[in-house]
Design a protein around this motif. Structure first.
Motif, PDB file in Angstrom:
ATOM      1  N   ALA A 133      17.278  45.911 -25.245  1.00  0.00           N
ATOM      2  CA  ALA A 133      18.205  45.855 -24.111  1.00  0.00           C
ATOM      3  C   ALA A 133      19.408  44.978 -24.441  1.00  0.00           C
ATOM      4  O   ALA A 133      20.561  45.366 -24.209  1.00  0.00           O
ATOM      5  N   TRP A 134      19.158  43.793 -25.020  1.00  0.00           N
ATOM      6  CA  TRP A 134      20.279  42.915 -25.387  1.00  0.00           C
ATOM      7  C   TRP A 134      21.174  43.562 -26.434  1.00  0.00           C
ATOM      8  O   TRP A 134      22.404  43.424 -26.389  1.00  0.00           O
ATOM      9  N   LEU A 135      20.556  44.255 -27.394  1.00  0.00           N
ATOM     10  CA  LEU A 135      21.374  44.945 -28.397  1.00  0.00           C
ATOM     11  C   LEU A 135      22.221  46.028 -27.726  1.00  0.00           C
ATOM     12  O   LEU A 135      23.409  46.180 -28.018  1.00  0.00           O
ATOM     13  N   GLY A 136      21.606  46.766 -26.802  1.00  0.00           N
ATOM     14  CA  GLY A 136      22.329  47.839 -26.112  1.00  0.00           C
ATOM     15  C   GLY A 136      23.487  47.327 -25.277  1.00  0.00           C
ATOM     16  O   GLY A 136      24.560  47.943 -25.224  1.00  0.00           O
ATOM     17  N   ALA A 187       4.329  44.672 -32.463  1.00  0.00           N
ATOM     18  CA  ALA A 187       4.695  45.794 -31.581  1.00  0.00           C
ATOM     19  C   ALA A 187       4.211  47.113 -32.181  1.00  0.00           C
ATOM     20  O   ALA A 187       3.713  47.990 -31.471  1.00  0.00           O
ATOM     21  N   HIS A 188       4.336  47.232 -33.509  1.00  0.00           N
ATOM     22  CA  HIS A 188       3.843  48.439 -34.193  1.00  0.00           C
ATOM     23  C   HIS A 188       2.339  48.606 -33.990  1.00  0.00           C
ATOM     24  O   HIS A 188       1.827  49.720 -33.924  1.00  0.00           O
ATOM     25  N   LEU A 189       1.625  47.472 -33.882  1.00  0.00           N
ATOM     26  CA  LEU A 189       0.169  47.518 -33.682  1.00  0.00           C
ATOM     27  C   LEU A 189      -0.200  47.744 -32.213  1.00  0.00           C
ATOM     28  O   LEU A 189      -1.376  47.803 -31.869  1.00  0.00           O
ATOM     29  N   GLY A 190       0.812  47.795 -31.337  1.00  0.00           N
ATOM     30  CA  GLY A 190       0.548  48.077 -29.928  1.00  0.00           C
ATOM     31  C   GLY A 190       0.368  46.839 -29.073  1.00  0.00           C
ATOM     32  O   GLY A 190      -0.007  46.937 -27.900  1.00  0.00           O
ATOM     33  N   ASP A 191       0.641  45.662 -29.612  1.00  0.00           N
ATOM     34  CA  ASP A 191       0.507  44.415 -28.856  1.00  0.00           C
ATOM     35  C   ASP A 191       1.450  44.441 -27.637  1.00  0.00           C
ATOM     36  O   ASP A 191       2.654  44.668 -27.763  1.00  0.00           O
ATOM     37  N   ALA A 192       0.868  44.173 -26.449  1.00  0.00           N
ATOM     38  CA  ALA A 192       1.641  44.352 -25.212  1.00  0.00           C
ATOM     39  C   ALA A 192       2.817  43.377 -25.120  1.00  0.00           C
ATOM     40  O   ALA A 192       3.936  43.772 -24.781  1.00  0.00           O
ATOM     41  N   LEU A 193       2.566  42.092 -25.426  1.00  0.00           N
ATOM     42  CA  LEU A 193       3.655  41.113 -25.362  1.00  0.00           C
ATOM     43  C   LEU A 193       4.756  41.472 -26.362  1.00  0.00           C
ATOM     44  O   LEU A 193       5.942  41.443 -26.033  1.00  0.00           O
ATOM     45  N   ALA A 194       4.350  41.826 -27.578  1.00  0.00           N
ATOM     46  CA  ALA A 194       5.336  42.153 -28.611  1.00  0.00           C
ATOM     47  C   ALA A 194       6.172  43.362 -28.187  1.00  0.00           C
ATOM     48  O   ALA A 194       7.386  43.400 -28.399  1.00  0.00           O
ATOM     49  N   ARG A 195       5.517  44.330 -27.546  1.00  0.00           N
ATOM     50  CA  ARG A 195       6.252  45.523 -27.097  1.00  0.00           C
ATOM     51  C   ARG A 195       7.275  45.151 -26.035  1.00  0.00           C
ATOM     52  O   ARG A 195       8.401  45.656 -26.027  1.00  0.00           O
ATOM     53  N   ARG A 196       6.869  44.221 -25.141  1.00  0.00           N
ATOM     54  CA  ARG A 196       7.789  43.772 -24.092  1.00  0.00           C
ATOM     55  C   ARG A 196       8.982  43.041 -24.722  1.00  0.00           C
ATOM     56  O   ARG A 196      10.134  43.228 -24.345  1.00  0.00           O
ATOM     57  N   LEU A 197       8.699  42.212 -25.728  1.00  0.00           N
ATOM     58  CA  LEU A 197       9.764  41.461 -26.403  1.00  0.00           C
ATOM     59  C   LEU A 197      10.728  42.398 -27.138  1.00  0.00           C
ATOM     60  O   LEU A 197      11.942  42.197 -27.123  1.00  0.00           O
ATOM     61  N   VAL A 198      10.167  43.419 -27.775  1.00  0.00           N
ATOM     62  CA  VAL A 198      11.013  44.370 -28.504  1.00  0.00           C
ATOM     63  C   VAL A 198      11.888  45.157 -27.522  1.00  0.00           C
ATOM     64  O   VAL A 198      13.064  45.430 -27.790  1.00  0.00           O
ATOM     65  N   GLN A 199      11.291  45.478 -26.354  1.00  0.00           N
ATOM     66  CA  GLN A 199      12.068  46.180 -25.332  1.00  0.00           C
ATOM     67  C   GLN A 199      13.251  45.333 -24.872  1.00  0.00           C
ATOM     68  O   GLN A 199      14.379  45.819 -24.750  1.00  0.00           O
ATOM     69  N   GLU A 200      12.982  44.046 -24.652  1.00  0.00           N
ATOM     70  CA  GLU A 200      14.055  43.162 -24.200  1.00  0.00           C
ATOM     71  C   GLU A 200      15.114  43.003 -25.296  1.00  0.00           C
ATOM     72  O   GLU A 200      16.315  42.972 -25.021  1.00  0.00           O
ATOM     73  N   GLU A 201      14.652  42.919 -26.547  1.00  0.00           N
ATOM     74  CA  GLU A 201      15.583  42.836 -27.676  1.00  0.00           C
ATOM     75  C   GLU A 201      16.484  44.073 -27.706  1.00  0.00           C
ATOM     76  O   GLU A 201      17.703  43.976 -27.865  1.00  0.00           O
ATOM     77  N   LEU A 203      13.540  50.012 -31.434  1.00  0.00           N
ATOM     78  CA  LEU A 203      14.548  49.427 -30.544  1.00  0.00           C
ATOM     79  C   LEU A 203      15.414  50.475 -29.867  1.00  0.00           C
ATOM     80  O   LEU A 203      15.968  50.254 -28.783  1.00  0.00           O
ATOM     81  N   LEU A 204      15.536  51.622 -30.536  1.00  0.00           N
ATOM     82  CA  LEU A 204      16.548  52.602 -30.131  1.00  0.00           C
ATOM     83  C   LEU A 204      16.404  53.121 -28.696  1.00  0.00           C
ATOM     84  O   LEU A 204      17.418  53.237 -27.996  1.00  0.00           O
ATOM     85  N   PRO A 205      15.184  53.420 -28.198  1.00  0.00           N
ATOM     86  CA  PRO A 205      15.105  53.935 -26.827  1.00  0.00           C
ATOM     87  C   PRO A 205      15.756  52.992 -25.813  1.00  0.00           C
ATOM     88  O   PRO A 205      16.494  53.441 -24.929  1.00  0.00           O
ATOM     89  N   GLU A 206      15.509  51.687 -25.990  1.00  0.00           N
ATOM     90  CA  GLU A 206      16.063  50.729 -25.020  1.00  0.00           C
ATOM     91  C   GLU A 206      17.566  50.539 -25.235  1.00  0.00           C
ATOM     92  O   GLU A 206      18.326  50.403 -24.272  1.00  0.00           O
ATOM     93  N   ILE A 207      18.000  50.541 -26.504  1.00  0.00           N
ATOM     94  CA  ILE A 207      19.439  50.456 -26.783  1.00  0.00           C
ATOM     95  C   ILE A 207      20.144  51.616 -26.085  1.00  0.00           C
ATOM     96  O   ILE A 207      21.141  51.437 -25.372  1.00  0.00           O
TER      97      ILE A 207
END
Ligand code: ZN
Length: 320
Positions: free
Chosen positions: A246-249, A230-244, A277-281
């Motif tokens: 959301a679940w944390l939030g 996700a740090h490297l800008g990978d689209a799938l990884a960014r989507r996964l981190v966003q979902e993570e 993670l924080l923006p989505e949380i």
């Protein structure tokens, strides 16, 4: 000056430290826990490291006196602190109803206090870390599983048998994924590092361009792989981190409503990714929490890997 001995007994690592009353580590030892060998062997390991630390302390002072005020032990698994019994040691063979407090007290001649690792780490962060100055805060650790501890009204919440604060096992969806505890749909089953790695493993096949897809050809994916990608800008990884996030939030919103903390402190391996993670949380909390709860800050834990030993040492000073 009195020193405490803090012991962090995990299924993988056994860490023992001498600490002063300010929570500073004066000396420490660690070894791999003999998790499959049974409690007697592990207790021998603990006593050997404690003896080493005490001997080193004696050798170090001009006027050799043993300044140990007591021992605090935190264990990965449910612990009854009043009875001094480890009810269940996760990922350690044979750890059922082990009277660890009395066994260690007899071997060392010191007073011993037990806690579960989440509660001890919460106490450590409260006294010496990111929870300092709070009367109400929740500590959340997110790594292989989700654990934590709750400080309310200026004290650690223990509950019946000392088992309060099992925040990872709030059930969020009765049809959700299977959790390590045997139930389905626990927060841990959705939002732990293990759950994130699992989702990445399932989805990488659908994204042949993803860095995660390439990694998965050689080995199993980890939560850290997802964060790095996700740090490297990978689209799938960014989507996964966003979902993570959301679940944390979603889980943290429940914690806000349950305990009304001034602050939520996040530790564990995945907390290294808190800025991502924080923006989505925060989005989930804004959307889901009742208005008075929405401005509670989510902050990074301060003690890192030492939360367990420092929290265990804090048990001793609390008893004093
Ligand atoms: Zn569970």
């Amino acid at each position: 000056m009195k020193a405490a001995i803090g012991i962090d007994l995990g299924g993988t690592q056994l860490r023992v430290a001498r600490l002063d009353a300010q929570g500073q580590i004066l000396d420490h030892r660690k070894t791999q826990t003999a998790a499959r060998a049974g409690p007697a062997v592990v207790i021998d390991q603990i006593c050997a490291l404690v003896d080493e630390l005490r001997a080193a302390a004696l050798a170090d002072t001009a006027a050799p006196t043993d300044d140990s005020a007591g021992i605090g032990v935190c264990v990965a698994g449910p612990v009854d602190p009043d009875a001094g019994v480890v009810l269940e040691g996760w990922t350690m063979a044979g750890w059922h109803n082990i009277p660890l407090r009395d066994l260690l007290a007899a071997r060392t001649g010191l007073s011993v206090t037990l806690a579960n690792d989440g509660n001890a780490a919460a106490l450590g962060e409260w006294r010496f870390g990111s929870g300092q100055g709070c009367r109400h805060f929740v500590y959340v650790t997110v790594s292989t599983g989700i654990g934590g501890g709750v400080i309310v009204d200026g004290r650690l919440l223990l509950g019946h048998k000392g088992m309060a604060g099992e925040i990872g096992h709030m059930i969020l969806d009765r049809n959700g994924p299977r959790c390590n505890c045997g139930a389905t749909g626990c927060w841990e089953a959705f939002a732990s590092g293990t759950a994130l790695a699992q989702r990445a493993t399932e989805l990488q096949a659908t994204a042949p361009d993803s860095h995660l897809h390439r990694l998965a050809q050689d080995r199993s994916l980890t939560a850290k792989d997802v964060v790095d990608a996700a740090h490297l800008g990978d689209a799938l990884a960014r989507r996964l981190v966003q979902e993570e996030g959301a679940w944390l939030g979603i889980g943290m919103t429940a914690l806000l409503h349950l305990y009304s903390p001034e602050r939520i402190v996040m530790g564990g391996g995945l907390s290294n990714a808190l800025p991502l993670l924080l923006p989505e949380i925060e989005r989930e909390i804004r959307n889901r929490a009742m208005p008075p709860f929405r401005d509670v800050p989510i902050v990074l834990a301060a003690l890192g890997d030492n939360a367990g030993v420092i929290g265990a040492g804090a048990l001793v000073f609390r008893e004093e």
